[in-house]
Scaffold this motif. Structure first.
Motif, PDB file in Angstrom:
ATOM      1  N   UNK A 155       6.716 -26.460  -9.690  1.00  0.00           N
ATOM      2  CA  UNK A 155       5.555 -25.966 -10.437  1.00  0.00           C
ATOM      3  C   UNK A 155       4.293 -26.725 -10.044  1.00  0.00           C
ATOM      4  N   UNK A 156       4.410 -28.046  -9.919  1.00  0.00           N
ATOM      5  CA  UNK A 156       3.263 -28.861  -9.525  1.00  0.00           C
ATOM      6  C   UNK A 156       2.789 -28.492  -8.126  1.00  0.00           C
ATOM      7  N   UNK A 157       3.751 -28.314  -7.206  1.00  0.00           N
ATOM      8  CA  UNK A 157       3.382 -27.941  -5.841  1.00  0.00           C
ATOM      9  C   UNK A 157       2.743 -26.559  -5.814  1.00  0.00           C
ATOM     10  N   UNK A 158       3.260 -25.645  -6.638  1.00  0.00           N
ATOM     11  CA  UNK A 158       2.681 -24.309  -6.690  1.00  0.00           C
ATOM     12  C   UNK A 158       1.256 -24.324  -7.219  1.00  0.00           C
ATOM     13  N   UNK A 159       1.007 -25.133  -8.225  1.00  0.00           N
ATOM     14  CA  UNK A 159      -0.345 -25.221  -8.781  1.00  0.00           C
ATOM     15  C   UNK A 159      -1.319 -25.784  -7.753  1.00  0.00           C
ATOM     16  N   UNK A 160      -0.862 -26.765  -6.953  1.00  0.00           N
ATOM     17  CA  UNK A 160      -1.739 -27.325  -5.917  1.00  0.00           C
ATOM     18  C   UNK A 160      -2.082 -26.266  -4.876  1.00  0.00           C
ATOM     19  N   UNK A 161      -1.075 -25.465  -4.498  1.00  0.00           N
ATOM     20  CA  UNK A 161      -1.341 -24.428  -3.510  1.00  0.00           C
ATOM     21  C   UNK A 161      -2.281 -23.365  -4.068  1.00  0.00           C
ATOM     22  N   UNK A 164      -5.734 -24.328  -3.831  1.00  0.00           N
ATOM     23  CA  UNK A 164      -6.247 -24.457  -2.484  1.00  0.00           C
ATOM     24  C   UNK A 164      -5.978 -25.795  -1.852  1.00  0.00           C
ATOM     25  N   UNK A 165      -5.146 -26.618  -2.485  1.00  0.00           N
ATOM     26  CA  UNK A 165      -4.832 -27.934  -1.929  1.00  0.00           C
ATOM     27  C   UNK A 165      -3.448 -27.899  -1.294  1.00  0.00           C
ATOM     28  N   UNK A 166      -3.269 -28.515  -0.160  1.00  0.00           N
ATOM     29  CA  UNK A 166      -1.954 -28.534   0.478  1.00  0.00           C
ATOM     30  C   UNK A 166      -0.990 -29.448  -0.282  1.00  0.00           C
ATOM     31  N   UNK A 167       0.283 -29.139  -0.179  1.00  0.00           N
ATOM     32  CA  UNK A 167       1.321 -29.968  -0.798  1.00  0.00           C
ATOM     33  C   UNK A 167       1.493 -31.219   0.052  1.00  0.00           C
ATOM     34  N   UNK A 168       1.439 -32.366  -0.578  1.00  0.00           N
ATOM     35  CA  UNK A 168       1.556 -33.627   0.140  1.00  0.00           C
ATOM     36  C   UNK A 168       2.965 -33.761   0.734  1.00  0.00           C
ATOM     37  N   UNK A 169       3.023 -34.447   1.870  1.00  0.00           N
ATOM     38  CA  UNK A 169       4.312 -34.644   2.540  1.00  0.00           C
ATOM     39  C   UNK A 169       5.301 -35.356   1.615  1.00  0.00           C
ATOM     40  N   UNK A 170       4.815 -36.342   0.882  1.00  0.00           N
ATOM     41  CA  UNK A 170       5.697 -37.082  -0.015  1.00  0.00           C
ATOM     42  C   UNK A 170       6.264 -36.174  -1.089  1.00  0.00           C
ATOM     43  N   UNK A 171       5.417 -35.297  -1.616  1.00  0.00           N
ATOM     44  CA  UNK A 171       5.877 -34.376  -2.662  1.00  0.00           C
ATOM     45  C   UNK A 171       6.872 -33.362  -2.098  1.00  0.00           C
ATOM     46  N   UNK A 172       6.622 -32.880  -0.890  1.00  0.00           N
ATOM     47  CA  UNK A 172       7.534 -31.926  -0.262  1.00  0.00           C
ATOM     48  C   UNK A 172       8.892 -32.585   0.018  1.00  0.00           C
ATOM     49  N   UNK A 173       8.851 -33.845   0.472  1.00  0.00           N
ATOM     50  CA  UNK A 173      10.103 -34.564   0.731  1.00  0.00           C
ATOM     51  C   UNK A 173      10.879 -34.766  -0.569  1.00  0.00           C
TER      52      UNK A 173
END
Length: 222
Positions: A155-161, A164-173
């Motif tokens: 949900x957090x990653x979706x809200x960032x996208x 208009x903000x990219x998902x951070x590598x750390x968050x994706x990992x």
């Protein structure tokens, strides 16, 4: 020639036919070794001979008496290496089956001698069922927790996208890690549940066997 020598010679001459006849009779009294006739298949051809060649030693054959013509026996062909290995495996399996049957009989006798009723027998499984039930509950809790954490991360990653903000590598990992852990816990939970189902079947089978040995048709508690 002296008189004594002449008499001896005459005696030997007179005895020779008798000795020769006795020798002939002695030889005739020794039974002759019966001869064999071997018959085997070579391709599509049937071969019979009183001598067995080297290349037919391992072949299946029949043996007949040359004198009487009667069949004296049969020799099966020699097994191949694969057949001998298979026969050895079958023999070993028969030994294992026999040992398993003997163990089962001893176990049943011990079961009859040890447990007076089903309640005593059921208590044998209490510890195992308790451990499995606890594992299932723990795995269920872990799956739910990991799922909730993964939903939050997604949900957090979706809200960032969406912002208009990219998902951070750390968050994706971290998302990938939580997903991997969730799948592992789900497999573990499924394994525990399968073990519990198998244990239920084992308990029921043991109780049914115990009732049969005791001569009880059904569960006396019912």
């Amino acid at each position: 020639m002296s008189r004594i020598s002449a008499i001896a010679v005459i005696g030997l001459l007179l005895a020779s036919p008798v000795l020769w006849a006795q020798a002939q009779k002695a030889r005739s009294d020794v039974p002759a070794k019966p001869k064999k006739l071997y018959c085997w298949n070579q391709g599509n051809e049937r071969i019979c001979s009183d001598a067995l060649p080297q290349d037919a030693v391992n072949a299946a054959r029949e043996e007949f008496s040359v004198n009487s013509g009667l069949r004296r026996g049969e020799v099966q062909r020699a097994m191949t290496d694969e057949e001998r290995a298979g026969a050895a495996v079958e023999a070993a399996q028969r030994q294992l089956d026999l040992a398993a049957e003997q163990t089962r009989q001893r176990t049943e006798q011990a079961m009859l001698a040890t447990y007076e009723n089903e309640a005593d027998l059921r208590r044998v499984f209490v510890e195992r069922t308790g451990i499995l039930d606890n594992n299932i509950q723990t795995a269920h809790y872990n799956v739910a927790s990991l799922r909730d954490a993964l939903v939050t991360l997604l949900s957090t990653a979706g809200n960032r996208e969406l912002a208009g903000s990219p998902v951070a590598d750390k968050q994706a990992a971290e998302i990938r890690q939580r997903h991997t852990e969730l799948l592992a816990q789900k497999r573990m939970q499924a394994s525990f549940e399968q073990q519990r189902t198998a244990l239920d079947a084992e308990i029921e089978e043991t109780l049914q066997r115990y009732r049969l040995l005791k001569g009880v048709a059904s569960d006396p508690r019912g």
